[in-house]
Design a protein around this motif. Sequence first.
Motif, PDB file in Angstrom:
ATOM      1  N   ILE A   1     -17.811 -19.660  42.538  1.00 36.11           N
ATOM      2  CA  ILE A   1     -18.642 -20.630  42.178  1.00 36.11           C
ATOM      3  C   ILE A   1     -17.739 -21.513  41.156  1.00 36.11           C
ATOM      4  O   ILE A   1     -18.300 -22.741  41.294  1.00 36.11           O
ATOM      5  N   LYS A   2     -17.192 -21.102  40.173  1.00 40.54           N
ATOM      6  CA  LYS A   2     -16.653 -22.067  39.318  1.00 40.54           C
ATOM      7  C   LYS A   2     -15.462 -22.846  40.030  1.00 40.54           C
ATOM      8  O   LYS A   2     -15.583 -23.946  39.866  1.00 40.54           O
ATOM      9  N   LYS A   3     -14.791 -22.626  41.124  1.00 40.16           N
ATOM     10  CA  LYS A   3     -13.789 -22.995  41.518  1.00 40.16           C
ATOM     11  C   LYS A   3     -14.484 -24.275  42.618  1.00 40.16           C
ATOM     12  O   LYS A   3     -14.335 -25.220  42.398  1.00 40.16           O
ATOM     13  N   VAL A   4     -15.720 -23.954  43.344  1.00 39.93           N
ATOM     14  CA  VAL A   4     -16.476 -24.928  43.871  1.00 39.93           C
ATOM     15  C   VAL A   4     -17.030 -25.945  43.043  1.00 39.93           C
ATOM     16  O   VAL A   4     -16.810 -27.420  43.315  1.00 39.93           O
ATOM     17  N   MET A   5     -17.382 -25.344  41.699  1.00 35.91           N
ATOM     18  CA  MET A   5     -18.070 -26.649  40.922  1.00 35.91           C
ATOM     19  C   MET A   5     -16.747 -27.456  40.257  1.00 35.91           C
ATOM     20  O   MET A   5     -17.036 -28.832  40.003  1.00 35.91           O
ATOM     21  N   GLU A   6     -15.718 -27.027  40.220  1.00 41.84           N
ATOM     22  CA  GLU A   6     -14.460 -27.743  39.368  1.00 41.84           C
ATOM     23  C   GLU A   6     -14.039 -28.644  40.540  1.00 41.84           C
ATOM     24  O   GLU A   6     -13.728 -29.859  40.354  1.00 41.84           O
ATOM     25  N   ILE A   7     -14.079 -28.181  41.854  1.00 39.30           N
ATOM     26  CA  ILE A   7     -13.601 -29.093  42.951  1.00 39.30           C
ATOM     27  C   ILE A   7     -14.338 -30.293  43.017  1.00 39.30           C
ATOM     28  O   ILE A   7     -13.910 -31.416  43.365  1.00 39.30           O
TER      29      ILE A   7
END
Length: 178
Positions: free
Chosen positions: A166-172
């Motif tokens: 989730i963090k990776k998707v939000m950062e991307i």
Amino acid sequence: MSDECNAIGLGGTADEFLGEIIDRYREMMFRAARSVTHNDDDADDVIQKLCVRFVVGGIPAGLRENPPAYLTGCIVNEAKNVHRTQERRRIDDEIDLREVSETDCRVTEKDLLAVIEEAKACLTPEEREILELYYRDGLAQADIAEIKDIEEDAVAQKLSRSRKKIKKVMEIEGRIGL
């Protein structure tokens, strides 16, 4: 009065002594204060604060023994205090400005939930279910392990991996700087 003060022509009452000190060493005190504060007004304030301290607290022995050395040390220390105080105020002002801009740009809870829902799309159904049981329903990892019939360590791993995804998707997406 010490013999040295009398030898350099400083004598009389405390007020007279202080007046003579100021008259005789004002330029030296100003230069010392100015070298630290880099500002004429602040240098004058430093001298004024020091003189008030001597008037209120009395004439220290060190000032009577060696006026130039004692004054230089006092002036430099007071000037550093003034400089530190100004720096703290500047930092406090910057923090206040940041708080205002953060408030203006604050993400609402509704927006955050929408972003999380979008990010949850990258999860498997099992990962979503474990996340919902843990965060939405407030169940402990041990309870989730029992419900799902898996080891508690597996629940912890799935929660950790889900959060990372989730963090990776939000950062991307650039939606939230985590």
